[in-house]
Design a protein around this motif. Structure first.
Motif, PDB file in Angstrom:
ATOM      1  N   GLU A   1       0.826  -1.210   0.000  1.00  0.00           N
ATOM      2  CA  GLU A   1       0.000   0.000   0.000  1.00  0.00           C
ATOM      3  C   GLU A   1       0.861   1.261   0.000  1.00  0.00           C
ATOM      4  O   GLU A   1       0.365   2.356  -0.258  1.00  0.00           O
ATOM      5  CB  GLU A   1      -0.936   0.016   1.221  1.00  0.00           C
ATOM      6  N   LEU A   2       2.164   1.113   0.270  1.00  0.00           N
ATOM      7  CA  LEU A   2       3.107   2.229   0.260  1.00  0.00           C
ATOM      8  C   LEU A   2       3.953   2.183  -1.011  1.00  0.00           C
ATOM      9  O   LEU A   2       4.208   1.108  -1.561  1.00  0.00           O
ATOM     10  CB  LEU A   2       4.034   2.164   1.465  1.00  0.00           C
ATOM     11  N   HIS A   3       4.395   3.357  -1.468  1.00  0.00           N
ATOM     12  CA  HIS A   3       5.383   3.405  -2.538  1.00  0.00           C
ATOM     13  C   HIS A   3       6.191   4.688  -2.386  1.00  0.00           C
ATOM     14  O   HIS A   3       5.827   5.594  -1.609  1.00  0.00           O
ATOM     15  CB  HIS A   3       4.706   3.365  -3.915  1.00  0.00           C
ATOM     16  N   ILE A   4       7.297   4.760  -3.096  1.00  0.00           N
ATOM     17  CA  ILE A   4       8.118   5.968  -3.081  1.00  0.00           C
ATOM     18  C   ILE A   4       7.463   7.015  -3.961  1.00  0.00           C
ATOM     19  O   ILE A   4       7.241   6.778  -5.151  1.00  0.00           O
ATOM     20  CB  ILE A   4       9.553   5.669  -3.577  1.00  0.00           C
ATOM     21  N   GLN A   5       7.136   8.147  -3.379  1.00  0.00           N
ATOM     22  CA  GLN A   5       6.470   9.216  -4.113  1.00  0.00           C
ATOM     23  C   GLN A   5       7.459  10.154  -4.758  1.00  0.00           C
ATOM     24  O   GLN A   5       7.266  10.614  -5.874  1.00  0.00           O
ATOM     25  CB  GLN A   5       5.544   9.990  -3.178  1.00  0.00           C
ATOM     26  N   GLU A   6       8.551  10.443  -4.024  1.00  0.00           N
ATOM     27  CA  GLU A   6       9.464  11.473  -4.519  1.00  0.00           C
ATOM     28  C   GLU A   6      10.851  11.218  -3.948  1.00  0.00           C
ATOM     29  O   GLU A   6      11.001  10.789  -2.801  1.00  0.00           O
ATOM     30  CB  GLU A   6       8.971  12.862  -4.069  1.00  0.00           C
ATOM     31  N   ILE A   7      11.869  11.470  -4.748  1.00  0.00           N
ATOM     32  CA  ILE A   7      13.249  11.430  -4.287  1.00  0.00           C
ATOM     33  C   ILE A   7      13.624  12.828  -3.829  1.00  0.00           C
ATOM     34  O   ILE A   7      13.493  13.792  -4.578  1.00  0.00           O
ATOM     35  CB  ILE A   7      14.182  10.937  -5.397  1.00  0.00           C
ATOM     36  N   ILE A   8      14.093  12.933  -2.585  1.00  0.00           N
ATOM     37  CA  ILE A   8      14.411  14.233  -2.008  1.00  0.00           C
ATOM     38  C   ILE A   8      15.871  14.589  -2.264  1.00  0.00           C
ATOM     39  O   ILE A   8      16.201  15.688  -2.695  1.00  0.00           O
ATOM     40  CB  ILE A   8      14.122  14.255  -0.497  1.00  0.00           C
ATOM     41  N   ALA A   9      16.770  13.652  -1.981  1.00  0.00           N
ATOM     42  CA  ALA A   9      18.200  13.900  -2.179  1.00  0.00           C
ATOM     43  C   ALA A   9      18.951  12.589  -2.168  1.00  0.00           C
ATOM     44  O   ALA A   9      18.501  11.621  -1.610  1.00  0.00           O
ATOM     45  CB  ALA A   9      18.748  14.803  -1.087  1.00  0.00           C
TER      46      ALA A   9
END
Length: 366
Positions: free
Chosen positions: A358-366
């Protein structure tokens, strides 16, 4: 030295033998000094024993806790470097903006005048000279607006197509031509009603047919352009063909589709989905990679897709990310069997995204 039960291993211990996961992936390499969180990772992967440096004929680290506090030599260093290089004041961004302005000018002029192909090639070569600083999952243009979507897609597809051609082992002579394929694949859109390209509502059948004509328009516009080969023209014509014959405009199958077009198709889909549009928010790059994997079964070239996914996710241990529920986390291990769903550390706990679907990576921050 005999193996030690994981529960008995202390932070600062040095591994004497690669630790392999039950599925055959390398979890930690020989020589790594274990940090406290690494012990949690071992347990999360159900590793029972490891071989570590000890007193029987092996030299202990003089100060294990001090050693543990130092960054272990790993690929994470290249991540930090990529993060710095990807900042918006980089030379890569400078040349990207020049390429963007040039392709925009070329789109406006191509219907009435010849394409400035040598100027485009010169700027593309300069841009590609900074390719080592281009991280596909992390690079973001300085500015984005709805009207410039096609131009951003063109430049990004050029950079990504060049990298895919490299990664797939094609001859070097094809790398620049594949980049040209990415840069010019949608140039036929200049002959399509702009209102259809920006229309937020569903298109009717006649409008869909008109939009699809951009492939043939593109081939016609490039037909007499010098300094590009036939593969570049075919990339414009064929980048919406599918290997099972369900694509357009000619419903070609498998080997009937030029490999530039197969490369550009992957780059185009990825950037089309991860760029913001007037009528649609940008998707998570990791979700788009998963979608590409699904498309590789009968739609896209599976070797190109799998190589693309493997390479884009290869050096991301240590990367800080934002999850789909808004929490910040850090990638701590990427299993080659689930490259889009790594293990992450969030709020002091390790979460395996391959299990927490139910979770996934939405955005790469750094």
């Amino acid at each position: 030295m005999p193996n030690i039960m994981v529960g008995e291993v202390k932070p600062g211990s040095k591994i004497l033998k690669d630790v392999i996961t039950p599925l055959g992936g390398t979890l930690f390499t020989k020589g790594k000094v274990l940090l406290p969180r690494d012990l949690d990772i071992l347990q999360a992967f159900l590793i029972q024993q490891v071989e570590i440096e000890g007193s029987e004929g092996e030299a202990k680290t003089s100060d294990p806790l001090k050693a543990a506090s130092k960054p272990a030599p790993s690929k994470a260093g290249s991540i930090i470097n990529e993060s710095v290089l990807a900042k918006s004041n980089s030379p890569l961004h400078d040349e990207y903006d020049k390429m963007l302005a040039l392709i925009k000018k070329s789109y406006f002029s191509v219907a009435a005048a010849s394409l400035p192909i040598f100027e485009l090639r010169s700027q593309l070569e300069i841009l590609i000279s900074h390719l080592k600083d281009y991280s596909i999952l992390k690079f973001a243009p300085r500015t984005l607006n709805d009207q410039d979507y096609n131009y951003h897609n063109a430049v990004l597809s050029a950079l990504t197509s060049y990298k895919i051609a490299q990664w797939c082992g094609y001859p070097q002579k094809d790398w620049m031509q594949a980049a040209f394929g990415g840069l010019l694949h949608d140039i036929g859109n200049v002959k399509v009603d702009a209102s259809l390209l920006q229309k937020p509502a569903s298109l009717n059948s006649a409008e869909i047919e008109e939009v699809r004509r951009h492939t043939t328009y593109g081939y016609q516009l490039l037909r007499n352009v010098t300094a590009i080969n036939e593969g570049v023209r075919l990339a414009a014509l064929q980048h919406h063909e599918k290997v099972d014959g369900s694509g357009y405009p000619l419903r070609l199958e498998g080997n009937q589709i030029h490999f530039y077009a197969k490369i550009v198709a992957v780059a185009d889909i990825f950037h089309a989905m991860t760029l913001e549009r007037a009528y649609r928010k940008a998707k998570s790059p990791y979700l788009v990679l998963e979608q590409l994997l699904t498309e590789s079964f009968g739609k896209l070239d599976p070797v190109i897709v799998q190589t693309f996914i493997q390479k884009t996710t290869e050096f991301y241990n240590g990367t800080r990310i934002r999850l789909s529920d808004g929490r910040h986390a850090e990638i701590i291990f990427t299993d080659r069997n689930n490259p889009t769903r790594p293990m992450v550390q969030v709020e002091g706990k390790i979460v395996n995204l391959a299990q927490e679907r139910e979770l996934h990576i939405q955005e790469i921050i750094a």
